[in-house]
Design an enzyme around this catalytic site. Structure first.
Site, PDB file in Angstrom:
ATOM      1  N   SER A 143      -7.484  -5.370   2.479  1.00 22.33           N
ATOM      2  CA  SER A 143      -7.208  -4.853   3.823  1.00 22.33           C
ATOM      3  C   SER A 143      -8.325  -3.914   4.229  1.00 22.33           C
ATOM      4  O   SER A 143      -8.978  -3.305   3.371  1.00 22.33           O
ATOM      5  CB  SER A 143      -5.876  -4.094   3.830  1.00 22.33           C
ATOM      6  N   TYR A 156       0.122   3.161   1.667  1.00 24.27           N
ATOM      7  CA  TYR A 156      -0.298   1.760   1.784  1.00 24.27           C
ATOM      8  C   TYR A 156      -1.805   1.654   1.590  1.00 24.27           C
ATOM      9  O   TYR A 156      -2.298   0.781   0.866  1.00 24.27           O
ATOM     10  CB  TYR A 156       0.095   1.200   3.150  1.00 24.27           C
TER      11      TYR A 156
END
Length: 245
Positions: A143, A156
């Site tokens: 990501s 996260y």
């Protein structure tokens, strides 16, 4: 770089929707037999039927949770027992829970870390002996949150920084065994991501507003087709991502 993946076997985690589902289609389109791993068995069964009908490949449905160490090991073993080999593994399963550290519950924290960190480790550890035999490719869906600070969800982001650091360090450890390691870093992708705590990206964004799962799947396929070389890292984002920065 191979022209196709005929006679190859690919295992995709998080295969029941979004990037995982499209990756299964993309790899089947170039001839790979597909092992589908996710928790929602009904969706996997439907996808398996579609892949067999549309692409003429063989499939294996593996209803399992990547957080379950024994289930992961069993799924990898079942894949090799069924197909006789394992050439491509896509570590795609992941989730985001909560946001603000001070209000995040321990359960939300543990779900994220158990899935995004432990699950990735369990799959990688179980798959590596088989990828050594086939000089295969292990691909991680990372990501942009694993490259840049993410103030609205630090936990996260930390899990994705771990994925990226683990993948590149593993690249150094197993590269001399002929195993290719790739990290694919999307930004926002129009999928069910985010639905655990509110509105999913699929609902929040209109078509064309952000990256589509098919685009990420095509990048994963490019990495999976490498034979001898390694695509170390790929970043995918909409062309106006940095406008106004």
């Amino acid at each position: 770089m191979r022209k196709n993946l005929e006679d190859a076997v690919a295992l995709v985690t998080g295969a029941s929707s979004g990037i995982g589902e499209e990756t299964a289609r993309s790899l089947a389109d170039v001839g790979a037999d597909i092992a589908l791993l996710a928790r929602r068995e009904d969706r996997l069964e439907h996808l398996a039927d579609e892949l067999e009908a549309d692409f003429g490949v063989e499939t294996l449905v593996l209803p399992a949770d990547v957080r379950d160490e024994a289930a992961v090991e069993s799924a990898i073993d079942q894949t090799v027992e069924t197909f006789g080999r394992l050439d491509v593994v896509v570590n795609n399963a992941g989730l985001a829970r909560g946001s603000d550290v001070e209000s995040m519950t321990t359960d939300e924290y543990r779900q994220m870390m158990d899935t995004n960190v432990d699950g990735v480790f369990y799959v990688s550890r179980a798959a590596l002996p088989h990828l050594r035999e086939t000089t295969g490719n292990l691909i991680f869906v990372g990501s942009f949150a694993g490259q840049y600070p993410r103030p609205f969800n630090p936990v996260y982001a930390a899990s994705k920084w771990w994925v990226r650091g683990f993948a590149h360090s593993l690249e150094g450890q197993v590269g001399d065994a002929g195993v290719g390691i790739t990290v694919v870093n999307p930004t926002e992708v129009r999928t069910e991501f985010g639905s655990e705590d509110g509105e999913s990206f699929e609902v929040r964004f209109e078509a064309g507003e952000v990256t589509e799962p098919e685009e990420i799947a095509n990048a994963i396929r490019f990495a999976a087709l490498q034979d001898g070389s390694t695509v170390s890292e790929l970043d995918l984002y909409r062309r106006d991502k940095f406008a106004g920065w």
